[in-house]
Design a protein around this motif. Structure first.
Motif, short mmCIF file in Angstrom:
data_model
loop_
_atom_site.label_atom_id
_atom_site.label_comp_id
_atom_site.label_asym_id
_atom_site.label_seq_id
_atom_site.Cartn_x
_atom_site.Cartn_y
_atom_site.Cartn_z
N UNK A 24 91.36 58.62 50.95
CA UNK A 24 90.40 57.57 51.30
C UNK A 24 89.09 58.14 51.85
N UNK A 25 89.08 59.41 52.24
CA UNK A 25 87.87 60.05 52.78
C UNK A 25 87.03 60.75 51.71
N UNK A 26 87.55 60.87 50.51
CA UNK A 26 86.81 61.55 49.44
C UNK A 26 85.58 60.74 49.05
N UNK A 27 84.57 61.45 48.60
CA UNK A 27 83.38 60.81 48.06
C UNK A 27 83.23 61.25 46.60
N UNK A 28 82.49 60.50 45.85
CA UNK A 28 82.26 60.86 44.45
C UNK A 28 81.63 62.25 44.35
N UNK A 29 80.71 62.55 45.24
CA UNK A 29 80.01 63.84 45.22
C UNK A 29 80.96 65.00 45.51
N UNK A 38 86.01 78.21 38.03
CA UNK A 38 87.22 78.29 37.21
C UNK A 38 88.48 77.79 37.92
N UNK A 39 88.35 77.38 39.16
CA UNK A 39 89.51 76.86 39.90
C UNK A 39 89.48 75.33 39.89
N UNK A 40 90.62 74.76 40.12
CA UNK A 40 90.76 73.30 40.10
C UNK A 40 89.84 72.67 41.15
N UNK A 41 88.91 71.79 40.73
CA UNK A 41 88.04 71.13 41.71
C UNK A 41 88.80 70.04 42.47
N UNK A 42 88.20 69.61 43.53
CA UNK A 42 88.80 68.62 44.43
C UNK A 42 89.27 67.36 43.69
N UNK A 43 88.45 66.85 42.80
CA UNK A 43 88.83 65.63 42.07
C UNK A 43 90.07 65.83 41.21
N UNK A 44 90.16 66.96 40.54
CA UNK A 44 91.33 67.24 39.70
C UNK A 44 92.56 67.46 40.58
N UNK A 45 92.39 68.12 41.71
CA UNK A 45 93.51 68.32 42.63
C UNK A 45 94.01 66.98 43.17
N UNK A 46 93.10 66.12 43.56
CA UNK A 46 93.48 64.80 44.05
C UNK A 46 94.22 64.02 42.96
N UNK A 47 93.73 64.11 41.74
CA UNK A 47 94.35 63.42 40.61
C UNK A 47 95.74 63.98 40.33
N UNK A 48 95.90 65.28 40.52
CA UNK A 48 97.20 65.93 40.33
C UNK A 48 98.26 65.33 41.26
N UNK A 49 97.85 64.87 42.42
CA UNK A 49 98.80 64.25 43.36
C UNK A 49 99.26 62.87 42.90
N UNK A 50 98.58 62.32 41.92
CA UNK A 50 98.86 60.95 41.50
C UNK A 50 99.84 60.88 40.34
N UNK A 51 99.66 61.70 39.37
CA UNK A 51 100.56 61.62 38.23
C UNK A 51 101.59 62.72 38.32
N UNK A 52 102.66 62.53 37.66
CA UNK A 52 103.79 63.46 37.71
C UNK A 52 103.68 64.43 36.55
N UNK A 53 102.63 65.29 36.59
CA UNK A 53 102.38 66.13 35.42
C UNK A 53 103.44 67.20 35.19
N UNK A 54 104.21 67.52 36.21
CA UNK A 54 105.31 68.46 35.99
C UNK A 54 106.52 67.72 35.42
N UNK A 74 89.33 60.37 37.12
CA UNK A 74 88.14 59.53 37.20
C UNK A 74 87.04 60.23 37.98
N UNK A 75 85.82 59.82 37.76
CA UNK A 75 84.68 60.38 38.50
C UNK A 75 84.42 59.57 39.76
N UNK A 76 85.33 58.68 40.08
CA UNK A 76 85.20 57.81 41.25
C UNK A 76 86.30 58.12 42.26
#
Length: 165
Positions: A24-29, A38-54, A74-76
């Motif tokens: 809830x504290x994340x911002x779009x920026x 080349x490392x996973x950015x914050x948005x992708x890491x946050x998204x990784x917590x949402x879906x069960x990609x493993x 998402x970019x939001x």
């Protein structure tokens, strides 16, 4: 290892609330912040917590609503936070349909035989591990961090105290 579904539900409620506080504290920026090129950015890491990609939870037969495994983040930040809230609620609802006996069933995950109670425990530990990474990237992005197991630096300051060093 969880021996009762109730224990998993109670633990995951607490852990998912901690994760939600951070999301809830994340911002779009902030979503593009990464530790290095080349490392996973914050948005992708946050998204990784949402879906069960493993596939951890799906492989043991837990049927819950979540974004597709390979869906682009998402970019939001607000959409990421809302989607996590929905997914966590769906996981809790799906788990509540299980019996305690279901936790004793075993499945092969990552080349190992794990009882479902073990898998649920590892699922939570996986989230906690990535939540730690999330807080580091949030700090690098200049965001405040919410305390999960105790007050964060910002929360100590809000209480008029200095955070322990």
């Amino acid at each position: 290892m969880f021996r009762t579904v109730k224990d998993f539900i109670e633990d995951y409620k607490v852990e998912s609330q901690g994760t939600q506080k951070l999301l809830d504290l994340l911002t779009d920026e902030s979503l593009t912040q990464s530790i290095e090129e080349g490392r996973r950015p914050l948005g992708r890491l946050a998204w990784h917590l949402i879906h069960d990609d493993s596939g951890m939870l799906r492989r043991i037969g837990l049927d819950f609503k979540a974004p597709a495994t390979h869906a682009e983040p998402p970019q939001s930040a607000a959409v990421i936070a809302a989607t996590y809230r929905e997914t966590a609620a769906s996981i809790l609802e799906a788990a509540s349909q299980w019996s305690d006996e279901k936790l004793l069933e075993s499945h092969n995950l990552f080349g190992l035989e794990w009882q479902n109670g073990v898998t649920l425990s590892k699922f939570i530990k996986h989230e906690v591990h990535h939540r730690g990474q999330l807080t580091m990237l949030m700090r690098q992005a200049g965001l405040p961090v919410a305390g999960v197991y105790g007050p964060s630096k910002e929360e100590w300051e809000q209480m008029g105290m200095t955070a322990p060093k």
